[in-house]
Design a protein around this motif. Sequence first.
Motif, PDB file in Angstrom:
ATOM      1  N   ASP A   1      -2.718   2.191  -2.200  1.00  0.00           N
ATOM      2  CA  ASP A   1      -3.402   1.129  -2.956  1.00  0.00           C
ATOM      3  C   ASP A   1      -2.626  -0.111  -3.132  1.00  0.00           C
ATOM      4  OD1 ASP A   1      -1.593   2.677  -4.370  1.00  0.00           O
ATOM      5  OD2 ASP A   1      -2.785   2.572  -6.390  1.00  0.00           O
ATOM      6  N   ASN A   2      -3.141  -1.221  -3.372  1.00  0.00           N
ATOM      7  CA  ASN A   2      -2.558  -2.610  -3.297  1.00  0.00           C
ATOM      8  C   ASN A   2      -1.745  -2.838  -2.160  1.00  0.00           C
ATOM      9  OD1 ASN A   2      -3.627  -3.165  -6.092  1.00  0.00           O
ATOM     10  ND2 ASN A   2      -2.471  -1.416  -6.763  1.00  0.00           N
ATOM     11  N   SER A   3      -2.011  -2.361  -0.975  1.00  0.00           N
ATOM     12  CA  SER A   3      -1.178  -2.631   0.186  1.00  0.00           C
ATOM     13  C   SER A   3      -1.997  -3.810   1.098  1.00  0.00           C
ATOM     14  CB  SER A   3      -1.054  -1.372   0.904  1.00  0.00           C
ATOM     15  OG  SER A   3      -2.115  -0.837   1.342  1.00  0.00           O
ATOM     16  N   TYR A   4      -1.311  -4.389   1.827  1.00  0.00           N
ATOM     17  CA  TYR A   4      -1.648  -5.591   2.571  1.00  0.00           C
ATOM     18  C   TYR A   4      -1.994  -5.001   4.023  1.00  0.00           C
ATOM     19  CZ  TYR A   4      -2.733 -10.024   4.791  1.00  0.00           C
ATOM     20  OH  TYR A   4      -3.274 -11.125   5.422  1.00  0.00           O
ATOM     21  N   GLN A   5      -3.190  -5.167   4.510  1.00  0.00           N
ATOM     22  CA  GLN A   5      -3.565  -4.412   5.849  1.00  0.00           C
ATOM     23  C   GLN A   5      -4.020  -5.454   6.821  1.00  0.00           C
ATOM     24  OE1 GLN A   5      -6.152  -1.922   4.087  1.00  0.00           O
ATOM     25  NE2 GLN A   5      -4.562  -0.856   3.079  1.00  0.00           N
ATOM     26  N   GLU A   6      -3.742  -5.474   8.032  1.00  0.00           N
ATOM     27  CA  GLU A   6      -4.303  -6.354   8.978  1.00  0.00           C
ATOM     28  C   GLU A   6      -4.309  -5.879  10.200  1.00  0.00           C
ATOM     29  OE1 GLU A   6      -1.568  -9.941   9.451  1.00  0.00           O
ATOM     30  OE2 GLU A   6       0.159  -8.576   8.745  1.00  0.00           O
ATOM     31  N   GLY A   7      -5.177  -6.294  11.169  1.00  0.00           N
ATOM     32  CA  GLY A   7      -5.392  -5.887  12.422  1.00  0.00           C
ATOM     33  C   GLY A   7      -4.832  -6.782  13.442  1.00  0.00           C
ATOM     34  N   THR A   8      -3.703  -6.596  13.635  1.00  0.00           N
ATOM     35  CA  THR A   8      -2.876  -7.441  14.694  1.00  0.00           C
ATOM     36  C   THR A   8      -3.000  -7.273  16.039  1.00  0.00           C
ATOM     37  OG1 THR A   8      -1.014  -6.206  14.471  1.00  0.00           O
ATOM     38  CG2 THR A   8      -1.356  -7.881  13.095  1.00  0.00           C
TER      39      THR A   8
END
Length: 250
Positions: free
Chosen positions: A66-73
């Motif tokens: 929770d409250n983590s930053y996720q991205e699809g690089t």
Amino acid sequence: YMIGIDLNKHIEFTHGSMRYFDAGERYVTRLCPDNVLLMVFKGVLRFVEDGIQYEIKPGEYFIQKDNSYQEGTLPCDSPEYFYVHFTSSWLPDNSEIPQRGNFDIEKFMPYMEELDALCHSDSSHTLKTYRFLNLLLKLAQPKYKNPVVSQIVDYINNSFTQNISLDDLCNKFNFSKNHIIRLFNEDVGTTPVKYINSLRLNRANHLMESTAASLEAIAIDCGFNNYSHFYNLFYSKNKTSPTRYRKRFR
């Protein structure tokens, strides 16, 4: 180091669904307030969480914090997976449900499909949460040395809300009471009856925290024959009455 989900703290289901990526599709970029369980059964899912690159393959699960930053690089390899958003507490180690692990796709697919169907229906939030907790418990289930014990545990986990007893286990698995108790205690560390009651009490705790059902109805729903039996076991474990326990959450 690895972290894990704390099964002794309250867990609340939010929502979930099956997800199917197109070829070359990338994971969403977001700051997610929930924990998210990802169970991949086809293709490869890739994403970055708080600067760390992850690659989840078929038969692997991962719990995004929770409250983590996720991205699809990076593009993914057409993954197909089941996801669930939920709230929970974390442990500083992986002693209960590790953040990452493996699962048997064939064994877990019926549970994922059932919960997916519930998530797209008008079924109660309580039922959805209950089915999700069952899924988590199966992920957390230890690998027992004795295959008979593993079968007994599976049976109990699926039937503990029914009127099952030690005699029922003896009849189903064709062993004497003493033999079943000995095998179970050696591998699980407790007796079958205590294990059954523990599952029932944990379910009762959840229902008392999340529903307005009467204590008598909860006792019966969890598999206890009567409220008196439930009360005595609950008080012995929690050192307080069900009524006082419930007032903390209402």
